[in-house]
Design a protein around this motif. Structure first.
Motif, short mmCIF file in Angstrom:
data_model
loop_
_atom_site.label_atom_id
_atom_site.label_comp_id
_atom_site.label_asym_id
_atom_site.label_seq_id
_atom_site.Cartn_x
_atom_site.Cartn_y
_atom_site.Cartn_z
N GLU A 197 20.83 -72.39 50.41
CA GLU A 197 21.78 -71.58 49.65
C GLU A 197 21.96 -70.23 50.34
N LEU A 198 23.21 -69.76 50.36
CA LEU A 198 23.55 -68.46 50.93
C LEU A 198 24.21 -67.62 49.83
N HIS A 199 23.52 -66.57 49.40
CA HIS A 199 24.00 -65.69 48.33
C HIS A 199 24.60 -64.44 48.99
N LEU A 200 25.90 -64.27 48.84
CA LEU A 200 26.59 -63.13 49.45
C LEU A 200 27.09 -62.19 48.37
N LEU A 201 26.70 -60.93 48.46
CA LEU A 201 27.24 -59.87 47.60
C LEU A 201 28.29 -59.14 48.42
N VAL A 202 29.55 -59.51 48.20
CA VAL A 202 30.66 -59.03 49.02
C VAL A 202 31.17 -57.71 48.44
N HIS A 203 31.03 -56.63 49.23
CA HIS A 203 31.39 -55.28 48.79
C HIS A 203 32.86 -54.98 49.14
N PRO A 204 33.58 -54.32 48.26
CA PRO A 204 34.99 -54.02 48.53
C PRO A 204 35.17 -52.83 49.46
N ILE A 205 34.69 -52.99 50.68
CA ILE A 205 34.82 -51.94 51.68
C ILE A 205 34.89 -52.59 53.05
N ALA A 206 35.76 -52.08 53.91
CA ALA A 206 35.83 -52.50 55.31
C ALA A 206 35.06 -51.48 56.14
N VAL A 207 33.88 -51.85 56.59
CA VAL A 207 33.03 -50.92 57.34
C VAL A 207 33.59 -50.68 58.74
N ARG A 208 34.09 -51.73 59.36
CA ARG A 208 34.83 -51.67 60.63
C ARG A 208 33.96 -51.41 61.85
N HIS A 209 32.66 -51.45 61.71
CA HIS A 209 31.77 -51.38 62.87
C HIS A 209 30.43 -51.97 62.47
N GLY A 210 29.73 -52.53 63.45
CA GLY A 210 28.42 -53.11 63.18
C GLY A 210 28.43 -54.62 63.25
N MET A 211 27.24 -55.19 63.21
CA MET A 211 27.05 -56.64 63.30
C MET A 211 27.71 -57.35 62.11
N ARG A 212 28.38 -58.44 62.41
CA ARG A 212 28.96 -59.28 61.37
C ARG A 212 28.09 -60.51 61.15
N LEU A 213 28.28 -61.16 60.03
CA LEU A 213 27.44 -62.29 59.70
C LEU A 213 27.58 -63.41 60.72
N PHE A 214 28.81 -63.68 61.14
CA PHE A 214 29.04 -64.77 62.08
C PHE A 214 29.69 -64.24 63.35
N ASP A 215 29.18 -64.71 64.49
CA ASP A 215 29.77 -64.37 65.78
C ASP A 215 30.97 -65.25 66.07
N GLU A 216 31.86 -64.76 66.93
CA GLU A 216 32.96 -65.59 67.40
C GLU A 216 32.45 -66.57 68.45
N GLY A 217 33.14 -67.71 68.54
CA GLY A 217 32.83 -68.66 69.59
C GLY A 217 31.76 -69.67 69.25
N GLU A 218 31.14 -69.56 68.08
CA GLU A 218 30.13 -70.53 67.69
C GLU A 218 30.78 -71.69 66.93
N PRO A 219 30.10 -72.84 66.84
CA PRO A 219 30.67 -73.97 66.07
C PRO A 219 30.90 -73.58 64.61
N SER A 220 31.88 -74.22 64.00
CA SER A 220 32.19 -73.95 62.59
C SER A 220 31.03 -74.40 61.70
N ILE A 221 30.85 -73.68 60.59
CA ILE A 221 29.82 -74.03 59.60
C ILE A 221 30.52 -74.15 58.25
N PRO A 222 30.86 -75.36 57.82
CA PRO A 222 31.53 -75.52 56.52
C PRO A 222 30.56 -75.25 55.37
N LEU A 223 31.06 -74.61 54.33
CA LEU A 223 30.26 -74.26 53.16
C LEU A 223 30.99 -74.67 51.89
N THR A 224 30.21 -74.92 50.85
CA THR A 224 30.75 -75.23 49.53
C THR A 224 30.40 -74.09 48.58
N LEU A 225 31.39 -73.59 47.84
CA LEU A 225 31.15 -72.54 46.86
C LEU A 225 30.51 -73.14 45.61
#
Length: 209
Positions: free
Chosen positions: A139-167
């Protein structure tokens, strides 16, 4: 087999780095309850080294101070804490140990360890990524904040295989934070061209009424 349940603070643009710099204006009782739910029932905590160091540098002192969060601090102190690191570590916080050997093999063995509780995670983004890729995170619990930080590490990198998830569940807090709980899922089967055209036609007919 134990479940692994990971919780992360995340900005709207996917940034998960240094939440202490943007997270606190959105913290309220709703979020506190959500964080408590993620950790409730865990008999083991799995950490990356940096996250562990930040916890170990704060929570033992809070437990000793006896303030309003001392009970939670004691719970963290009493729980088994397993730390992922490529270099040998020494621990001053009780009930702490280092994960030995290959990450995937060691975490698989940890999931098979005795006990009725689950394995909790907080932060530890690099470890979360690896466990998701290996199919070990439940399980992946994400608390999504209403702010665009615009710098820093993101949860997922570009170029990696897709990871499908179910809500699994979703909840909106009064602060605008979204509490989203996901589980890994199988990739969606691609729709045939004819089926896709039928869906599009039905959508257009619906919008015309």
């Amino acid at each position: 087999m134990k479940k692994i349940v990971a919780g992360l603070f995340i900005a709207l643009d996917g940034v998960v780095e240094a939440p202490d710099q943007w997270h606190f204006p959105y913290y309220n009782d709703e979020m506190g309850a959500a964080v408590g739910t993620t950790l409730a029932g865990a008999d083991t905590m799995l950490f990356g080294r940096k996250t562990y160091d930040s916890f170990a540098g704060a929570w033992p002192e809070r437990e000793a101070a006896g303030g309003e969060d001392a009970e939670f601090a004691k719970t963290l102190g009493d729980i088994r804490k397993v730390v992922v690191s490529s270099r040998r570590l020494e621990f001053g916080w009780r009930n702490s140990e280092q994960l030995a050997g290959d990450l995937v093999e060691a975490v698989t063995a940890l999931k098979r360890s005795p006990g009725s509780g689950h394995i909790g995670m907080s932060g530890s983004v690099s470890v979360v990524r690896q466990l998701l890729a290996a199919g070990l995170l439940d399980e992946l619990h994400l608390l999504v904040h209403p702010i665009a930080v615009r710098h820093g590490m993101r949860l997922f990198d570009e170029g990696e295989p897709s990871i499908p998830l179910t809500l699994l569940t979703s909840q909106a807090f009064s602060t605008g934070v979204l509490n989203l709980v996901y589980a890994p899922s199988e990739p969606a089967a691609p729709a045939g061209y004819a089926e896709a055209k039928r869906h599009l036609a039905r959508a257009r007919q619906g919008s015309a009424h």
